[in-house]
Design an enzyme around this catalytic site. Structure first.
Site, PDB file in Angstrom:
ATOM      1  N   LYS A  37       0.842  -1.198   0.000  1.00  0.00           N
ATOM      2  CA  LYS A  37       0.000   0.000   0.000  1.00  0.00           C
ATOM      3  C   LYS A  37       0.881   1.254   0.000  1.00  0.00           C
ATOM      4  O   LYS A  37       2.095   1.175   0.194  1.00  0.00           O
ATOM      5  CB  LYS A  37      -0.919  -0.003   1.219  1.00  0.00           C
ATOM      6  CG  LYS A  37      -0.184   0.056   2.552  1.00  0.00           C
ATOM      7  CD  LYS A  37      -1.134  -0.055   3.725  1.00  0.00           C
ATOM      8  CE  LYS A  37      -0.363  -0.011   5.046  1.00  0.00           C
ATOM      9  NZ  LYS A  37      -1.244  -0.108   6.222  1.00  0.00           N
ATOM     10  N   ARG A 134      -9.782   0.065  15.448  1.00  0.00           N
ATOM     11  CA  ARG A 134      -9.689   0.852  14.220  1.00  0.00           C
ATOM     12  C   ARG A 134     -10.758   0.360  13.244  1.00  0.00           C
ATOM     13  O   ARG A 134     -11.766   1.010  13.048  1.00  0.00           O
ATOM     14  CB  ARG A 134      -8.262   0.735  13.652  1.00  0.00           C
ATOM     15  CG  ARG A 134      -7.953   1.701  12.549  1.00  0.00           C
ATOM     16  CD  ARG A 134      -6.480   1.667  12.186  1.00  0.00           C
ATOM     17  NE  ARG A 134      -6.055   0.378  11.634  1.00  0.00           N
ATOM     18  CZ  ARG A 134      -4.829   0.147  11.169  1.00  0.00           C
ATOM     19  NH1 ARG A 134      -3.910   1.095  11.221  1.00  0.00           N
ATOM     20  NH2 ARG A 134      -4.512  -1.029  10.681  1.00  0.00           N
ATOM     21  N   TYR A 262      14.243  31.895   3.396  1.00  0.00           N
ATOM     22  CA  TYR A 262      13.076  32.618   3.900  1.00  0.00           C
ATOM     23  C   TYR A 262      13.243  33.014   5.366  1.00  0.00           C
ATOM     24  O   TYR A 262      13.806  32.255   6.157  1.00  0.00           O
ATOM     25  CB  TYR A 262      11.817  31.760   3.759  1.00  0.00           C
ATOM     26  CG  TYR A 262      11.315  31.644   2.339  1.00  0.00           C
ATOM     27  CD1 TYR A 262      10.994  32.781   1.596  1.00  0.00           C
ATOM     28  CD2 TYR A 262      11.148  30.397   1.744  1.00  0.00           C
ATOM     29  CE1 TYR A 262      10.526  32.673   0.297  1.00  0.00           C
ATOM     30  CE2 TYR A 262      10.671  30.268   0.442  1.00  0.00           C
ATOM     31  CZ  TYR A 262      10.365  31.410  -0.274  1.00  0.00           C
ATOM     32  OH  TYR A 262       9.904  31.300  -1.557  1.00  0.00           O
ATOM     33  N   MET A 311       9.780  25.074  -0.481  1.00  0.00           N
ATOM     34  CA  MET A 311       8.900  24.103  -1.117  1.00  0.00           C
ATOM     35  C   MET A 311       9.663  23.194  -2.085  1.00  0.00           C
ATOM     36  O   MET A 311       9.443  21.979  -2.123  1.00  0.00           O
ATOM     37  CB  MET A 311       7.767  24.797  -1.869  1.00  0.00           C
ATOM     38  CG  MET A 311       6.784  23.818  -2.495  1.00  0.00           C
ATOM     39  SD  MET A 311       5.430  24.604  -3.381  1.00  0.00           S
ATOM     40  CE  MET A 311       4.464  25.231  -2.024  1.00  0.00           C
TER      41      MET A 311
END
Length: 366
Positions: A37, A134, A262, A311
Protein backbone atom coordinates in the site's frame (compact mmCIF):
# COMPACT_ATOMS: atom_id res chain seq x y z
CA UNK A 1 8.02 12.11 -18.60
CA UNK A 2 9.63 12.81 -15.22
CA UNK A 3 12.77 14.93 -15.53
CA UNK A 4 13.09 15.81 -11.85
CA UNK A 5 16.79 15.36 -11.03
CA UNK A 6 15.89 14.24 -7.52
CA UNK A 7 15.56 10.46 -7.64
CA UNK A 8 14.37 7.81 -5.21
CA UNK A 9 16.33 4.62 -5.89
CA UNK A 10 14.71 1.34 -4.82
CA UNK A 11 17.14 -1.52 -4.23
CA UNK A 12 15.54 -4.73 -5.52
CA UNK A 13 18.30 -6.95 -4.12
CA UNK A 14 17.83 -5.49 -0.63
CA UNK A 15 14.07 -5.93 -0.89
CA UNK A 16 14.45 -9.60 -1.72
CA UNK A 17 17.03 -10.05 1.05
CA UNK A 18 14.53 -8.61 3.53
CA UNK A 19 11.76 -10.92 2.36
CA UNK A 20 14.08 -13.93 2.68
CA UNK A 21 15.06 -12.81 6.20
CA UNK A 22 11.45 -12.93 7.35
CA UNK A 23 10.72 -16.15 5.50
CA UNK A 24 13.47 -17.95 7.41
CA UNK A 25 11.61 -17.10 10.63
CA UNK A 26 8.51 -18.93 9.42
CA UNK A 27 7.30 -22.50 9.28
CA UNK A 28 7.64 -23.98 5.78
CA UNK A 29 3.88 -23.94 5.18
CA UNK A 30 3.23 -20.40 6.40
CA UNK A 31 2.10 -18.12 3.59
CA UNK A 32 3.43 -14.58 3.17
CA UNK A 33 1.39 -11.50 2.35
CA UNK A 34 3.48 -8.54 1.17
CA UNK A 35 2.00 -5.12 1.99
CA UNK A 36 2.45 -2.75 -0.95
CA UNK A 37 0.00 0.00 0.00
CA UNK A 38 0.93 3.71 -0.19
CA UNK A 39 2.99 3.20 -3.37
CA UNK A 40 4.88 0.36 -1.69
CA UNK A 41 5.68 2.41 1.43
CA UNK A 42 6.70 5.33 -0.74
CA UNK A 43 8.66 3.29 -3.27
CA UNK A 44 6.94 2.01 -6.44
CA UNK A 45 4.14 -0.49 -5.89
CA UNK A 46 3.93 -2.04 -9.37
CA UNK A 47 7.67 -2.63 -9.60
CA UNK A 48 7.75 -4.04 -6.07
CA UNK A 49 4.86 -6.35 -6.90
CA UNK A 50 6.56 -7.53 -10.10
CA UNK A 51 9.71 -8.31 -8.13
CA UNK A 52 7.87 -10.26 -5.43
CA UNK A 53 4.92 -11.85 -7.25
CA UNK A 54 6.64 -15.23 -7.57
CA UNK A 55 7.89 -15.16 -3.98
CA UNK A 56 4.76 -14.30 -1.97
CA UNK A 57 1.22 -15.65 -1.76
CA UNK A 58 -0.70 -12.42 -1.41
CA UNK A 59 -0.42 -8.67 -1.75
CA UNK A 60 -2.30 -6.14 0.37
CA UNK A 61 -3.26 -2.58 -0.49
CA UNK A 62 -5.27 -0.06 1.50
CA UNK A 63 -7.71 1.08 -1.17
CA UNK A 64 -9.26 -0.39 -4.29
CA UNK A 65 -7.55 2.00 -6.73
CA UNK A 66 -4.16 0.76 -5.48
CA UNK A 67 -5.18 -2.80 -6.33
CA UNK A 68 -6.54 -1.81 -9.74
CA UNK A 69 -3.17 -0.25 -10.60
CA UNK A 70 -1.47 -3.58 -9.80
CA UNK A 71 -3.96 -5.53 -11.92
CA UNK A 72 -3.47 -3.12 -14.83
CA UNK A 73 0.28 -3.70 -14.50
CA UNK A 74 -0.33 -7.42 -15.03
CA UNK A 75 -0.10 -8.66 -11.45
CA UNK A 76 -2.10 -11.91 -11.13
CA UNK A 77 -1.33 -12.65 -7.45
CA UNK A 78 -4.33 -12.42 -5.07
CA UNK A 79 -4.75 -8.88 -3.69
CA UNK A 80 -6.46 -8.10 -0.40
CA UNK A 81 -8.02 -4.62 -0.19
CA UNK A 82 -7.74 -3.69 3.49
CA UNK A 83 -10.10 -0.70 3.57
CA UNK A 84 -12.65 -0.97 0.77
CA UNK A 85 -15.61 1.39 0.51
CA UNK A 86 -19.13 0.39 -0.55
CA UNK A 87 -19.03 2.60 -3.65
CA UNK A 88 -15.95 0.71 -4.89
CA UNK A 89 -17.25 -2.86 -4.53
CA UNK A 90 -18.22 -3.27 -8.18
CA UNK A 91 -14.75 -2.18 -9.31
CA UNK A 92 -13.23 -4.58 -6.77
CA UNK A 93 -15.14 -7.49 -8.32
CA UNK A 94 -14.41 -6.31 -11.86
CA UNK A 95 -10.66 -6.46 -11.17
CA UNK A 96 -10.84 -9.64 -9.10
CA UNK A 97 -9.65 -7.96 -5.93
CA UNK A 98 -10.55 -9.44 -2.55
CA UNK A 99 -12.34 -7.14 -0.08
CA UNK A 100 -11.87 -6.99 3.66
CA UNK A 101 -15.39 -6.81 5.09
CA UNK A 102 -15.16 -5.14 8.49
CA UNK A 103 -18.73 -4.20 9.50
CA UNK A 104 -22.30 -5.23 8.71
CA UNK A 105 -22.87 -2.29 6.40
CA UNK A 106 -20.17 -3.36 3.95
CA UNK A 107 -20.88 -7.09 4.47
CA UNK A 108 -24.56 -6.56 3.61
CA UNK A 109 -23.62 -4.46 0.57
CA UNK A 110 -21.27 -7.14 -0.72
CA UNK A 111 -23.79 -9.94 -0.11
CA UNK A 112 -26.37 -7.91 -2.08
CA UNK A 113 -23.88 -7.36 -4.92
CA UNK A 114 -22.95 -11.05 -4.94
CA UNK A 115 -26.62 -12.03 -5.24
CA UNK A 116 -27.33 -9.58 -8.05
CA UNK A 117 -24.28 -10.42 -10.17
CA UNK A 118 -24.48 -13.33 -9.26
CA UNK A 119 -21.02 -14.33 -8.11
CA UNK A 120 -19.82 -17.83 -7.27
CA UNK A 121 -17.69 -18.51 -4.19
CA UNK A 122 -16.16 -15.02 -4.43
CA UNK A 123 -13.25 -14.69 -1.97
CA UNK A 124 -13.83 -12.29 0.91
CA UNK A 125 -11.89 -11.59 4.10
CA UNK A 126 -13.43 -10.90 7.50
CA UNK A 127 -11.60 -8.62 9.91
CA UNK A 128 -12.08 -8.60 13.68
CA UNK A 129 -11.19 -5.87 16.12
CA UNK A 130 -9.28 -7.45 19.00
CA UNK A 131 -7.96 -4.27 20.59
CA UNK A 132 -6.62 -1.85 17.98
CA UNK A 133 -10.11 -0.31 17.79
CA UNK A 134 -9.69 0.85 14.22
CA UNK A 135 -11.54 -1.44 11.79
CA UNK A 136 -13.26 -4.74 12.37
CA UNK A 137 -16.22 -6.69 13.72
CA UNK A 138 -16.54 -7.47 17.43
CA UNK A 139 -16.36 -11.03 18.74
CA UNK A 140 -20.08 -10.76 19.64
CA UNK A 141 -20.88 -10.39 15.92
CA UNK A 142 -19.64 -13.90 15.07
CA UNK A 143 -22.98 -15.80 15.17
CA UNK A 144 -24.73 -13.25 12.93
CA UNK A 145 -21.82 -13.19 10.46
CA UNK A 146 -21.80 -16.98 10.21
CA UNK A 147 -25.57 -17.08 9.65
CA UNK A 148 -25.37 -14.48 6.86
CA UNK A 149 -22.42 -16.13 5.14
CA UNK A 150 -23.94 -19.60 5.28
CA UNK A 151 -27.10 -18.28 3.63
CA UNK A 152 -25.15 -17.37 0.47
CA UNK A 153 -23.46 -19.58 -2.11
CA UNK A 154 -22.00 -16.52 -3.78
CA UNK A 155 -19.14 -15.81 -1.39
CA UNK A 156 -16.46 -17.79 0.37
CA UNK A 157 -14.47 -16.64 3.39
CA UNK A 158 -10.88 -16.75 2.19
CA UNK A 159 -9.44 -15.54 5.49
CA UNK A 160 -10.27 -14.29 8.95
CA UNK A 161 -7.79 -11.81 10.37
CA UNK A 162 -7.04 -9.17 12.96
CA UNK A 163 -4.32 -6.61 13.58
CA UNK A 164 -2.03 -6.24 16.58
CA UNK A 165 -1.93 -2.86 18.30
CA UNK A 166 1.51 -2.95 19.97
CA UNK A 167 3.43 -6.01 18.76
CA UNK A 168 6.72 -4.06 18.76
CA UNK A 169 6.44 -3.04 22.42
CA UNK A 170 7.78 -5.58 24.98
CA UNK A 171 5.90 -3.69 27.72
CA UNK A 172 2.63 -4.60 26.01
CA UNK A 173 3.26 -8.32 25.83
CA UNK A 174 0.25 -9.23 28.01
CA UNK A 175 -2.05 -7.08 25.89
CA UNK A 176 -0.73 -8.60 22.66
CA UNK A 177 -1.06 -12.17 23.92
CA UNK A 178 -4.60 -11.25 24.94
CA UNK A 179 -5.30 -10.09 21.39
CA UNK A 180 -3.94 -13.34 19.97
CA UNK A 181 -6.01 -15.44 22.38
CA UNK A 182 -9.17 -13.46 21.63
CA UNK A 183 -8.53 -13.95 17.93
CA UNK A 184 -8.06 -17.70 18.41
CA UNK A 185 -11.40 -17.84 20.25
CA UNK A 186 -13.14 -16.08 17.34
CA UNK A 187 -11.52 -18.42 14.83
CA UNK A 188 -12.64 -21.51 16.78
CA UNK A 189 -16.26 -20.38 16.49
CA UNK A 190 -15.90 -20.09 12.72
CA UNK A 191 -14.21 -23.47 12.46
CA UNK A 192 -16.96 -25.06 14.58
CA UNK A 193 -19.92 -23.54 12.72
CA UNK A 194 -18.96 -22.32 9.25
CA UNK A 195 -18.46 -25.76 7.71
CA UNK A 196 -14.95 -25.06 6.38
CA UNK A 197 -11.73 -23.53 7.68
CA UNK A 198 -10.63 -20.20 6.14
CA UNK A 199 -7.01 -19.03 6.37
CA UNK A 200 -6.22 -17.06 9.51
CA UNK A 201 -3.62 -14.34 10.10
CA UNK A 202 -2.82 -11.71 12.71
CA UNK A 203 0.95 -11.06 12.60
CA UNK A 204 2.52 -7.94 11.12
CA UNK A 205 6.29 -7.36 10.78
CA UNK A 206 6.88 -6.95 14.53
CA UNK A 207 4.52 -9.83 15.20
CA UNK A 208 6.68 -12.14 13.10
CA UNK A 209 9.71 -11.06 15.12
CA UNK A 210 8.17 -11.22 18.59
CA UNK A 211 5.29 -13.73 18.39
CA UNK A 212 6.28 -16.41 15.85
CA UNK A 213 4.15 -18.94 17.74
CA UNK A 214 1.08 -17.07 16.39
CA UNK A 215 1.95 -17.20 12.70
CA UNK A 216 -1.12 -19.37 11.94
CA UNK A 217 -1.64 -19.77 8.15
CA UNK A 218 -0.18 -16.51 6.89
CA UNK A 219 1.74 -13.42 8.04
CA UNK A 220 1.68 -9.87 6.72
CA UNK A 221 5.06 -8.21 6.16
CA UNK A 222 5.05 -4.46 5.52
CA UNK A 223 7.75 -2.17 6.91
CA UNK A 224 10.10 -5.15 7.29
CA UNK A 225 10.29 -5.52 3.51
CA UNK A 226 11.58 -1.97 3.32
CA UNK A 227 14.39 -2.41 5.83
CA UNK A 228 13.02 -1.81 9.32
CA UNK A 229 12.59 -4.27 12.17
CA UNK A 230 11.20 -3.25 15.53
CA UNK A 231 14.53 -2.78 17.23
CA UNK A 232 18.12 -1.96 16.38
CA UNK A 233 19.26 -5.58 16.34
CA UNK A 234 16.53 -6.68 13.92
CA UNK A 235 16.98 -3.65 11.66
CA UNK A 236 20.72 -4.39 11.47
CA UNK A 237 19.85 -7.74 9.84
CA UNK A 238 17.86 -5.98 7.15
CA UNK A 239 19.03 -3.88 4.23
CA UNK A 240 18.03 -0.37 3.29
CA UNK A 241 15.77 -0.24 0.22
CA UNK A 242 15.20 3.53 -0.22
CA UNK A 243 17.95 5.95 -1.31
CA UNK A 244 17.00 9.56 -2.04
CA UNK A 245 19.47 11.44 -4.26
CA UNK A 246 19.75 14.86 -5.87
CA UNK A 247 22.43 17.24 -7.16
CA UNK A 248 23.89 20.65 -6.34
CA UNK A 249 22.19 23.28 -8.54
CA UNK A 250 24.19 26.30 -7.43
CA UNK A 251 26.85 27.34 -4.93
CA UNK A 252 26.88 30.82 -3.36
CA UNK A 253 29.60 32.51 -1.31
CA UNK A 254 27.86 34.20 1.62
CA UNK A 255 29.69 36.93 3.54
CA UNK A 256 29.51 37.33 7.35
CA UNK A 257 26.21 38.95 8.32
CA UNK A 258 24.44 37.88 5.13
CA UNK A 259 21.46 35.55 5.40
CA UNK A 260 20.13 32.47 3.60
CA UNK A 261 16.54 31.57 2.83
CA UNK A 262 13.08 32.62 3.90
CA UNK A 263 12.73 34.73 7.03
CA UNK A 264 16.54 35.17 6.95
CA UNK A 265 16.69 32.15 9.26
CA UNK A 266 20.43 31.50 8.70
CA UNK A 267 22.92 34.27 9.38
CA UNK A 268 26.53 33.66 8.29
CA UNK A 269 29.09 34.19 11.06
CA UNK A 270 32.01 33.60 8.67
CA UNK A 271 32.53 33.42 4.89
CA UNK A 272 30.22 30.52 4.01
CA UNK A 273 29.62 28.45 0.91
CA UNK A 274 25.94 27.62 0.51
CA UNK A 275 24.80 24.91 -1.92
CA UNK A 276 21.22 24.86 -3.23
CA UNK A 277 19.64 21.45 -3.90
CA UNK A 278 16.42 20.94 -5.92
CA UNK A 279 14.32 19.13 -3.32
CA UNK A 280 12.02 20.62 -0.70
CA UNK A 281 8.99 20.12 1.47
CA UNK A 282 6.80 19.46 -1.59
CA UNK A 283 9.06 16.43 -2.18
CA UNK A 284 8.76 15.17 1.39
CA UNK A 285 11.65 16.96 3.11
CA UNK A 286 10.09 18.18 6.34
CA UNK A 287 10.46 21.81 7.35
CA UNK A 288 11.47 20.46 10.76
CA UNK A 289 14.83 19.52 9.20
CA UNK A 290 15.79 23.14 8.51
CA UNK A 291 18.15 25.24 10.59
CA UNK A 292 20.72 22.47 11.09
CA UNK A 293 18.20 19.91 12.40
CA UNK A 294 18.91 17.73 9.36
CA UNK A 295 21.88 16.95 7.17
CA UNK A 296 22.72 15.44 3.78
CA UNK A 297 25.87 13.85 2.38
CA UNK A 298 28.01 15.39 -0.36
CA UNK A 299 31.13 13.53 -1.46
CA UNK A 300 30.87 11.39 1.65
CA UNK A 301 30.73 14.35 4.05
CA UNK A 302 27.69 15.22 6.19
CA UNK A 303 26.61 18.83 5.66
CA UNK A 304 23.84 20.61 7.60
CA UNK A 305 20.67 22.06 6.09
CA UNK A 306 20.77 25.81 6.74
CA UNK A 307 17.84 28.19 6.86
CA UNK A 308 14.25 27.08 6.33
CA UNK A 309 13.37 24.23 3.99
CA UNK A 310 11.65 25.72 0.92
CA UNK A 311 8.90 24.10 -1.12
CA UNK A 312 11.27 23.02 -3.91
CA UNK A 313 14.77 23.59 -2.49
CA UNK A 314 17.05 23.26 0.48
CA UNK A 315 20.32 25.02 1.14
CA UNK A 316 23.27 23.35 2.88
CA UNK A 317 26.56 24.59 4.28
CA UNK A 318 29.39 23.18 2.14
CA UNK A 319 32.12 25.54 3.37
CA UNK A 320 34.34 22.67 4.49
CA UNK A 321 33.56 20.25 1.65
CA UNK A 322 35.30 19.98 -1.70
CA UNK A 323 32.38 20.08 -4.13
CA UNK A 324 31.05 21.79 -7.25
CA UNK A 325 27.76 22.46 -8.97
CA UNK A 326 26.35 19.21 -10.41
CA UNK A 327 27.82 16.98 -7.72
CA UNK A 328 25.61 14.22 -6.29
CA UNK A 329 23.77 14.77 -2.99
CA UNK A 330 22.58 11.88 -0.80
CA UNK A 331 19.54 12.94 1.21
CA UNK A 332 19.38 9.50 2.86
CA UNK A 333 20.68 6.03 2.02
CA UNK A 334 20.71 4.09 5.29
CA UNK A 335 18.22 3.06 7.97
CA UNK A 336 20.13 4.93 10.70
CA UNK A 337 19.95 8.17 8.74
CA UNK A 338 16.23 7.64 8.07
CA UNK A 339 15.69 6.95 11.78
CA UNK A 340 17.65 10.12 12.64
CA UNK A 341 15.42 12.12 10.30
CA UNK A 342 12.31 10.51 11.80
CA UNK A 343 13.48 11.31 15.32
CA UNK A 344 14.12 14.96 14.48
CA UNK A 345 10.72 15.20 12.80
CA UNK A 346 9.07 13.58 15.84
CA UNK A 347 7.74 10.74 13.74
CA UNK A 348 8.58 7.21 12.55
CA UNK A 349 10.41 5.85 9.47
CA UNK A 350 7.06 4.93 7.86
CA UNK A 351 6.20 8.60 7.49
CA UNK A 352 9.63 9.57 6.12
CA UNK A 353 9.39 6.90 3.40
CA UNK A 354 5.76 7.45 2.43
CA UNK A 355 6.14 11.25 2.40
CA UNK A 356 8.42 11.23 -0.66
CA UNK A 357 6.13 12.85 -3.21
CA UNK A 358 5.18 11.37 -6.54
CA UNK A 359 6.97 14.11 -8.47
CA UNK A 360 10.25 12.52 -7.40
CA UNK A 361 11.38 10.04 -10.04
CA UNK A 362 11.53 6.39 -8.97
CA UNK A 363 14.31 4.13 -10.19
CA UNK A 364 14.43 0.44 -9.32
CA UNK A 365 17.96 -0.96 -9.18
CA UNK A 366 18.36 -4.72 -9.52
Amino acid sequence: MNNHVTVLEIDAVSLQHNLAYFKQKLNPNTKVLAVVKAFGYGSESTEIAKLLQDKVDYFAVAYSNEGIILREAGIKTPILVLHPQIQNLEEIVKHRLEPNLYNFKILDAFLKLSDEAPLMNYPIHIKFNTGLNRLGFWHTDVPTIITQIKSSNNIKVQSIFSHLAASEDPNEQNFTIGQINNFAYIVKQFYDHLGYEPMIHILNTSGVINYPQAQFDMVRVGIGLYGFGNNEQETSQLRNTHTLKSIISQIHLIQPGETVGYNRAFVASRPTQSATIPVGHADGISRKLGNKKGYVFINGQPVPIIGNVCMDMIMVDVTDVDCKEGDEVILFNHQKHIEYIAHNCETIPYEILTAISQRVKRLVKS
